[in-house]
Design a protein around this motif. Structure first.
Motif: not given
Length: 1512
Positions: A363, A365, A1118-1120, A1137
């Motif tokens: 994960g 960002q 998203t946190a994927t 996603d």
């Protein structure tokens, strides 16, 4: 080998001949004749005495000649022997193109006499091509008898020998045909010489008397062929001399028999094996034709010899032909037991590595390190712009172009005023206008509004350039510029300021025309006494001095050339004196050594190759002198013009080039002169003057001569023996004219076209083309169509219109003074549908087209708007019309035209009351559009299907553009509008919507969208600084576009004045968002990423376009792991996603997409991972989803890529035992074999003539001959079969289990034939033969496509048909092989027959095909004559193309020079044999390819027959 081929060319005259002189050796032809006569005498013992006389005559010829020239002493010796021994002497007088036979004879009742018979050998060039067919000639030309007593008088024999020897190598003055150049007659040595032997015959007649002799007539075939050579090829005069002499000395039948025998000896030469089969066959045909003409019965020995030669050659050709046809049967036994277990699986290491990386994603960002970059160009008001970086950034091209156009409008006049004395101003302006036009050609194409502004801008730049040039050279003011501004009335100019600028340009050009007395031609291209170049020369001391310097140097060089001529003349006389005094050197050559049968060596005297006497003569003959050509023209006016163009003023060059550029490239006029002169000799390349030229780089207009200078012709070097001061020192041969090098034609006037006028006119949709002529108001008919034309064209009314609407809409543009009143009537009493795009475009053309000029800036067409009452009434009707549509967003086209009418009225009216009313109206229209925009957004939110949602969003974007267009007014009213933050906020919101919808707008088919989009970009560029200064408007606009936006720090510029940034909070402690806003483009970024949108690089990726087309996906973080964004809404039932993977080893990156549906997770797999493992259709036409739960890769067709239950999908399943992948289809156990499997490679090789391996699908499946349940019960022993599909051809095969037979699916009972030999169409690569399994009939499949061909080392033509690219469909032709009647039977389709005809013509051989028993050419002609080809209803376009391609096989013939018929150039194909190319194909309904004077193929009439001819 070269001498042998040359011998064949002259003796046999095959169809394909050299096109330059081959210099055939004199001894080659003579030696061949002597050798043949000796061999022939051994066979014809009954004619021994006659043949011995001919051998003696030809031997004497060889004895008396040395390298084609007569040797004086040996000829004198033979003449003395002639008195005693008799016989004949054959002489070749090469320099005089003459032959002579000297013989001793005795008539009954008279004393012995010596007879001189002379005749011309090679005909004149023009005689060869004056008439079709052979030349009819008689020999000898004249004869003189001298009594033997008189001939033996002292000195006569020596005088004759000396004279003949001299004229055999020395040309006589005045005997050569003349070519006229630059007013001077010159010897044309590419033609044949008029025989000077007539002079000798006249001299001999003083000692004798004319004789009456028997003459012979010969129909001779001659050719004069030339292609880029010093001298043309023509048939050897020596061969003509030998034939005439033999025919005069031999009985007619014996002569003909000997010629056949001699030709058969040439054929039987061992070197024959190295010739092409076509040439050998042509030689055989010539001999066979002559044998056929011989009297019967012939001499048995001779006939046997000829037959043996022909049989040997035929046997060699047949052996070669059989070898080329032989094709070993293919062994298919390896297909009986394929290893399906191994073939059905494949290793995919790239996929394995990618899937491993997917599971290892983490994960996080992306870090916000966004730094805005700008491509906006800002021009300095004081400096002339440079356009180098205008289109370097695609987002700013239109803005940068607009910035330049604003600079020209605002600052060009001042720049011109301050640079009038700048010598480089014209050059800089010329470069600027060319750069700008090149940019507009690329980026404004198809937009009439932008093109109109571009033309106006170019006009203004050229006016500045012209003013600078006139200031530097007032003399130019005496000449009219010749610039027609007729196109000005077609420009679409929405603003009054633009119309004012156009009026200023027109006024300037009018003043120039009025103040000038001389025509523009005299400054552009005329070379006359009052031309500009001549008058400038008279005023320029520099040019006068340059001319004097050139002429002085030329005079010195001419004097030196005269001295050189005198020296070489003396040297020639000296060498010839040494030649006369010396004797030839000979050596004794042993023919046969002494032996038991011969007591002494048999020897003969042979001429030494190092003979000093001949060396003197050769050295004298090699003496040549180059001509001297005067460098300047002889006429005064042209001489001044040439000197002027050597060093023209730089400003004038750029002025002239810019004017031609404006006339031709910008305004679209064409030159009156024809392009591409036959020869090009630029002044810059003049060998005399180029070193004195100061050429301006990239100069367009200059001087060029299509006539060669003397120094580059083939006559530039003259033999010293015929040279004189008159022929060596020549006047200038060039004929200079002004030439446009960019177009490739002489400048000789211009012809107007409608190119630019039509480009500045809106293009109506295809359904309404009948209306187009009413808005095409061209200069030639400036008032447009009349009302009567409207009525007369009612039959052309489009289907979607009523007759009344068509009549009313067509009538609006009829008359400049009536267009606004007509519009007013339709607003009040509408008979036209304002919702139609045709209505919008017609009305826009009326209100924006500038129209004919008048004193008023409103011009002739818009005076209506200057009247207060008319304008007020128009506004009143506009208001009523607006109320009718304000609640219906489907009336967006009506709103567009209402807003444009109000904006136009605001620009043209001078009344402040009207201005106020127009601005109020625009505010009201803007509010309606703004409300519609939000209504459509709400409707789109309620739609679940993305297709319908896209339709609403696309309409929303279009209305946003209309709303922006309501701000599109002149600068002063625009500033008033934007002084309101509320109005500025609306503009910003609409700009954001336009930016978010760029994909949808780019895909829109509405013709007005592209117009509105460019208008919006130019509008925002005009006012972006005002918008950037209004923080309140920016906050309001962004707040309404982004509901979560919180006011933060003040907006500041970053990197550029159109990129603004602020920091704002999120409501969460410590979390700050960095917001960037691009005022120009409407791009809104939060932490460097689009708000609710994917970054642009995502949307521009090819995978995105495949998955989502032009849809804009709204996203959120998203946190994927490994993903950056998630879609806000489901797309086709899937949650999504998105991520981005940068590849370090490649310039391309991967778009990551993960989809969720029904608890299953799918990841998009890049197609590049499969490389060339599977057929192209499974790579290009499928989307590949990896099912993370089941470890399976799904191959879904693109049209069903979101259907997880797609019945056409295939599964790539991993086999852990074999660590390989297997591509299967559901429960039927169909397995796609990879391209690398052993079975696939074998089958692909067999079917490669029809398709590439990547286009062949090979599938293993359970045998259709076995019960499926039984297979399941014995799963370990399932019998399988292989299905082979060629989807592009819709062709399939089945390979049954344990049977090495490839059965056709489309053709029942037919199977792949292991024996692929066809016995016709030999060399065709792309064909397939099928054989019936029972009765053995065969079916031929031939691929359809573009045909290419070439000859290999064995002279076999390999014909290849281009296969379709993977994924594309193609076709094939089917023909049944009829072995009994020897033919291919097609489906009866004409196109199929013509295609087969072309293949037959390309694959022809000199021997017949075993199947058809005809050659390919014969089969072609037979089929063209057949009734099946003649019977058709009409020819399709494809039929005509095929006919033209068949016709193109005939070589193109052209005369050189093109205006005379003296030499011929033949364009033979190097890829075909001449038996294929030489056939003249003229046929019914097709193409006649006989040579025309221009060498072009011409259409023939009906019922022409195909014809071919061979020449001798």
């Amino acid at each position: 080998m070269n001498s042998y081929k040359s011998l064949i060319n002259h003796v046999f005259l095959p169809p394909e001949l050299p096109q330059s002189s081959d210099g055939v050796a004199f001894d080659t032809l003579l030696g061949s004749i002597i050798e043949s006569l000796a061999a022939y005498k051994l066979l014809r013992t009954d004619q021994e005495a006659t043949l011995e006389a001919s051998i003696r005559m030809t031997s004497r010829m060889r004895y008396s000649h040395i390298e084609e020239f007569i040797e004086e002493k040996k000829l004198a010796e033979l003449l003395h022997d002639l008195q005693r021994q008799g016989g004949a002497i054959l002489l070749y007088i090469s320099a005089q193109n003459a032959g002579m036979i000297i013989s001793r004879f005795s008539d009954l009742g008279s004393d012995l006499a010596v007879r001189f018979e002379a005749f011309e050998l090679s005909p004149r060039n023009n005689a060869v091509y004056q008439e079709a067919g052979r030349l009819h000639r008689s020999f000898p030309g004249s004869a003189i008898d001298i009594e033997l007593k008189a001939f033996t008088e002292t000195g006569l024999v020596d005088t004759v020998a000396r004279t003949l020897a001299k004229i055999s190598h020395q040309a006589a003055p005045g005997m050569q045909p003349q070519a006229r150049k630059a007013g001077t007659n010159m010897d044309e040595d590419r033609d044949t010489t008029h025989p000077f032997s007539e002079f000798l015959m006249g001299f001999l007649s003083a000692a004798g008397h004319p004789a009456q002799v028997n003459t012979i007539s010969k129909n001779t075939r001659e050719e004069v062929l030339w292609r880029d050579a010093r001298s043309p090829w023509r048939r050897s005069p020596v061969w003509m001399l030998l034939r005439v002499a033999l025919q005069l000395n031999l009985p007619r039948d014996l002569y003909k028999e000997f010629i056949v025998f001699m030709m058969s000896m040439v054929i039987d030469d061992s070197r024959n094996q190295h010739l092409s089969s076509d040439l050998r066959y042509a030689m055989m045909a010539k001999v066979a034709r002559r044998v056929f003409k011989l009297p019967s019965p012939g001499n048995a020995n001779v006939v046997r010899h000829v037959q043996n030669a022909l049989q040997n050659t035929t046997a060699a050709l047949e052996e070669q032909w059989l070898r080329l046809q032989t094709q070993a049967p293919l062994d298919l036994s390896g297909l009986a037991r394929p290893d399906f277990e191994r073939d059905g699986s494949t290793a995919l290491p790239a996929l394995d590595a990618y899937l491993k990386a997917v599971s290892a994603r983490q994960g996080g960002q992306p870090v916000n390190d966004f730094q805005p970059k700008s491509g906006l160009v800002v021009f300095d008001p004081q400096a002339l712009p440079r356009l180098t970086n205008v289109d370097s950034h695609r987002d700013y091209i239109n803005q940068n172009m607009h910035a330049f156009e604003l600079w020209v409008a605002a600052h060009m006049a001042e720049w011109r005023r301050t640079h009038l004395d700048d010598a480089n101003a014209c050059e800089r302006l010329h470069a600027l206008v060319k750069s700008y036009h090149e940019l507009t050609s690329r980026h404004y194409n198809g937009n009439p509004e932008a093109i109109s502004v571009a033309v106006l801008t170019v006009f203004q730049i050229w006016v500045a350039l012209d003013a600078c040039a006139l200031n530097l050279c007032p003399l130019m003011g005496e000449y009219k510029p010749g610039l027609s501004l007729n196109v000005a009335q077609n420009l679409l100019l929405p603003c009054q300021n633009q119309m004012r600028r156009l009026s200023e340009v027109e006024a300037y050009v009018a003043r120039r025309e009025e103040n000038a007395a001389l025509a523009s031609a005299k400054i552009l291209y005329d070379i006359t006494p009052h031309c500009f170049s001549g008058k400038y020369f008279d005023l320029s001391s520099d040019h006068q001095a340059l001319c004097a310097s050139i002429e002085a140097q030329a005079a010195r060089e001419k004097e030196a050339k005269i001295e050189e001529l005198a020296r070489q003349k003396s040297e020639y006389v000296c060498l010839m004196s040494l030649h006369q005094e010396a004797d030839c050197d000979y050596y004794e050559y042993v023919l046969e050594r002494a032996n038991q049968w011969i007591e002494h060596d048999v020897t003969e005297q042979r001429h030494s190759h190092s003979c000093q006497k001949c060396a003197y003569k050769a050295q004298a003959n090699r003496l040549h002198i180059g001509i001297h050509e005067w460098p300047l023209p002889s006429t005064t006016t042209l001489r001044k013009a040439v000197v002027f163009e050597l060093q023209p003023p730089s400003f004038f060059v750029h002025w002239r080039d810019s004017l031609i550029f404006l006339i031709v490239d910008v305004l679209g006029l064409t030159h009156t002169a024809k392009p591409d002169p036959r020869a090009k000799y630029h002044l810059a390349m003049d060998v005399h003057l180029s070193r004195r030229q100061h050429k301006t780089p990239s100069q367009r207009v200059g001087m060029l001569s299509k006539v060669k200078p003397h120094v580059v012709t083939h006559r530039r070097d003259l033999p010293i023996v015929t040279a004189s001061e008159f022929t060596v020192c020549l006047a200038n041969g060039l004929s200079y004219k002004y030439y446009d090098s960019d177009v490739g034609t002489f400048v000789n006037g211009f012809v107007s076209t409608d190119k630019v006028a039509l480009a500045c006119t809106y293009k109506l949709p295809q359904r309404s083309t009948a209306l187009q002529k009413f808005i095409n108001r061209l200069a030639a008919d400036q008032y447009g169509q009349t009302p009567n034309t409207v009525i007369a064209s009612l039959s052309e009314c489009p289907d979607h219109m009523s007759l009344d609407e068509y009549k009313k809409l067509s009538s609006i543009p009829c008359g400049w003074h009536l267009q606004w009143p007509n519009l007013l009537i339709q607003l009040g009493f509408p008979a036209i549908n304002f919702k139609n795009v045709e209505t919008t475009l017609v009305l826009l053309q009326c209100i924006y087209q500038s129209g004919p000029a008048e004193d008023d800036v409103l011009r002739e067409g818009h005076g209506f708007c200057g009247h207060y009452e008319s304008a007020a009434k128009l506004l009143e009707e506009l208001e009523i019309a607006l109320q009718r549509i304000k609640k219906n967003w489907e009336s967006s086209q009506a709103l567009t035209i209402f807003i444009n009418i109000a904006s136009r009225l605001l620009s043209l009216s001078s009344s402040t009351t009207i201005h106020t009313a127009c601005l109020t109206y625009l505010v009201e229209g803007r509010a309606i559009a703004f409300r519609w925009m939000h209504d459509l957004e709400e409707k789109a939110q309620q739609i679940s299907t993305h297709k319908e949602r896209n339709e609403y969003m696309s309409k929303r974007a279009e209305i946003a553009l209309i709303c922006v267009d309501s701000f599109n007014v002149d600068d002063i009213p625009l500033a008033d509008i934007l002084s309101s933050s509320e109005q500025a906020s609306i503009l910003l919101q609409c700009n954001i919507v336009v930016q978010e919808s760029r994909l949808l707008l780019g895909a829109s088919k509405e013709p007005t969208v592209s117009l509105l989009l460019l208008r919006s970009q130019r509008l925002i560029h005009r006012c972006y600084r005002t918008l950037a200064s209004d923080g309140a408007a920016i906050d309001a606009g962004i707040s309404r576009s982004w509901t979560g936006f919180q006011l933060g720090s003040p907006w500041t510029t970053t990197g550029s004045d159109h990129w603004l940034t602020t920091s704002t909070g999120t409501g969460l402690a410590g979390i700050i968002l960095q917001v960037h806003f691009n005022i120009l483009t409407g791009e809104l970024l939060v932490n460097g990423l689009p708000l609710d949108r994917l970054p642009r690089k995502y949307e521009d990726h090819g995978s995105y376009r495949t998955l989502f087309g032009n849809s804009a996906i709204e996203v959120m973080p998203t946190a994927t792991p490994g993903m950056d964004f998630a879609a806000k809404r489901m797309y086709s039932g899937h949650e999504l996603d998105f991520g981005w993977s940068a590849r370090a080893d490649s310039a391309t990156n991967d778009l990551l997409v993960r989809a969720y549906k029904s608890g299953k997770c799918y990841e998009l797999i890049p197609s590049r991972l499969f490389g060339t493992v599977f057929p192209a259709a499974f790579i290009q036409d499928h989307v590949h989803w990896y099912n993370l739960d089941e470890n399976v890769v799904e191959f879904r067709p693109i049209d069903q890529l979101w259907d997880d239950l797609c019945p056409r999908a295939r599964m790539l399943v991993y086999d852990p035992d074999m660590t390989r992948w297997r591509l299967t289809k559901d429960a039927t156990s169909q397995i796609l074999l990879s391209l690398t499997s052993a079975t696939s490679m074998v089958l692909s090789r067999l079917l490669s003539p029809m398709a590439d391996a990547t286009s062949i699908h090979i599938i293993s499946q359970p045998s259709s001959h076995q019960d499926f349940q039984a297979q399941q019960a014995r799963s370990r022993f399932i019998q399988r079969e292989v299905e082979v599909e060629l989807p592009g051809l819709q062709l399939g095969f089945i390979l049954q289990a344990n049977e090495p037979t490839l059965e056709s699916k489309e053709f029942p009972s037919m199977a792949f034939d292991p024996d692929q030999s066809l016995n016709t169409l030999v060399g065709l690569q792309n064909r397939l033969l099928l054989r019936h399994r029972l009765h053995g009939t065969r079916l031929l499949l031939i691929l359809d496509g573009d045909v290419t061909y070439n000859r290999d080392e064995q002279q076999l033509v390999a014909v290849t048909i281009q296969k379709a690219v993977p994924g594309a469909s193609s076709t094939f032709h089917t023909f049944r092989v009829d072995a009994m009647l020897g033919r291919l039977i097609g489906t009866g389709d004409l196109q199929s027959k013509l295609f087969l005809i072309r293949l037959h013509s390309l694959t022809t051989h000199c021997l017949p095909d075993p199947l058809t028993r005809k050659t390919g050419t014969e089969q072609t002609l037979s089929m063209l004559r057949s009734a099946s080809v003649r019977s058709f209803h009409r020819l399709t376009e494809e039929d005509v193309k095929l006919l033209r391609k068949i016709a193109a096989l005939t070589p193109v013939r052209q005369y050189y020079p093109g205006n005379e018929r003296v030499m011929q150039t033949v364009g033979w194909s190097s890829k075909l044999g001449f038996l294929s190319a030489a056939c003249r194909l003229s046929y019914w309904g097709g193409i006649h390819t006989g040579p025309s004077q221009k060498g072009e193929h011409v259409l023939s009439g009906l019922n022409n027959e195909a014809a071919g001819s061979s020449s001798q």
